[in-house]
Design a protein around this motif. Structure first.
Motif, PDB file in Angstrom:
ATOM      1  N   UNK A 177      41.223  37.653  41.177  1.00 51.02           N
ATOM      2  CA  UNK A 177      40.504  37.907  39.927  1.00 51.02           C
ATOM      3  C   UNK A 177      39.333  36.938  39.826  1.00 51.02           C
ATOM      4  N   UNK A 178      38.559  37.057  38.744  1.00 48.53           N
ATOM      5  CA  UNK A 178      37.411  36.176  38.582  1.00 48.53           C
ATOM      6  C   UNK A 178      37.829  34.717  38.423  1.00 48.53           C
ATOM      7  N   UNK A 179      39.096  34.464  38.056  1.00 50.03           N
ATOM      8  CA  UNK A 179      39.586  33.085  37.918  1.00 50.03           C
ATOM      9  C   UNK A 179      40.234  32.582  39.203  1.00 50.03           C
ATOM     10  N   UNK A 180      40.331  33.443  40.223  1.00 51.69           N
ATOM     11  CA  UNK A 180      40.929  33.048  41.490  1.00 51.69           C
ATOM     12  C   UNK A 180      42.406  33.376  41.602  1.00 51.69           C
ATOM     13  N   UNK A 181      42.974  33.958  40.538  1.00 50.57           N
ATOM     14  CA  UNK A 181      44.386  34.322  40.545  1.00 50.57           C
ATOM     15  C   UNK A 181      44.591  35.566  41.413  1.00 50.57           C
ATOM     16  N   UNK A 182      45.623  35.560  42.307  1.00 50.51           N
ATOM     17  CA  UNK A 182      45.863  36.761  43.121  1.00 50.51           C
ATOM     18  C   UNK A 182      46.400  37.908  42.266  1.00 50.51           C
ATOM     19  N   UNK A 183      45.856  39.099  42.474  1.00 51.33           N
ATOM     20  CA  UNK A 183      46.312  40.292  41.760  1.00 51.33           C
ATOM     21  C   UNK A 183      46.506  41.421  42.765  1.00 51.33           C
ATOM     22  N   UNK A 184      47.510  42.259  42.512  1.00 51.55           N
ATOM     23  CA  UNK A 184      47.753  43.434  43.355  1.00 51.55           C
ATOM     24  C   UNK A 184      46.912  44.583  42.843  1.00 51.55           C
TER      25      UNK A 184
END
Length: 199
Positions: A177-184
């Motif tokens: 995501x834009x915050x660097x969090x991994x998303x599926x």
């Protein structure tokens, strides 16, 4: 006519053989046929009727089989120049391998022989009867837990758990995501015509 993803069924077969070797596993021919059958079915569901490979699966007494590959692999791995399948096909093949690759050839044969596309083809024409792409899409594309169409005739010992739905098979891609969090993430697919779910 819609374009088929892979140029030949050998591209897909040898991709699976090489994927098994990456996991230090010998891919038995029977297991390869079952995985290819499942890949063709789920790819057609995911792409609304497009074939992954130019292959025809028939109801062999041992399970779904592609006759051309059977003949080519009779004496071991054939020497055939192949091309890597397109990325979307490789993603689905990787998902098929992760979902079903740990199972034995016997388990996959029992599983696929218990599903309506195989049962109906075998019941209507016996060994060598074609398993149609439409029958594969109708069964593997239904909502999990929904009642499959009745088979044309029972086959002794052909009971199997129902097939998982497409979303249970497809391995989601992981992005940030834009915050660097991994998303599926999964490819957005519009609902089929006639789906009356609430907006």
């Amino acid at each position: 006519m819609r374009r088929i993803a892979a140029d030949t069924c050998f591209d897909v077969a040898l991709w699976l053989v090489d994927r098994a070797l990456d996991d230090n596993e010998y891919l038995q021919p029977q297991k390869m046929h079952r995985l290819m059958y499942l890949a063709q079915a789920y790819y057609a569901v995911a792409t609304r009727g497009r074939k992954m490979m130019p292959a025809t699966f028939v109801a062999d007494p041992s399970g779904p089989m592609e006759p051309t590959l059977y003949r080519a692999f009779e004496n071991g791995r054939p020497y055939v120049e192949t091309r890597k399948p397109p990325d979307d096909a490789c993603q689905l093949l990787d998902s098929i391998w992760r979902k079903f690759g740990a199972h034995s050839a016997e388990h996959l044969s029992k599983l696929t022989k218990g599903h309506p596309p195989y049962r109906d083809a075998f019941a209507s024409g016996g060994a060598g009867e074609e398993i149609t792409l439409q029958a594969m899409m109708d069964y593997y594309g239904r909502k999990p837990g929904s009642e499959p169409a009745a088979a044309k005739g029972p086959l002794p010992g052909a009971t199997a758990p129902e097939a998982p739905g497409l979303t249970d098979v497809l391995r989601p891609r992981v992005m940030r995501s834009q915050t660097g969090k991994p998303v599926s993430v999964q490819k957005w697919m519009p609902r089929p015509m006639g789906d009356k779910r609430e907006e």
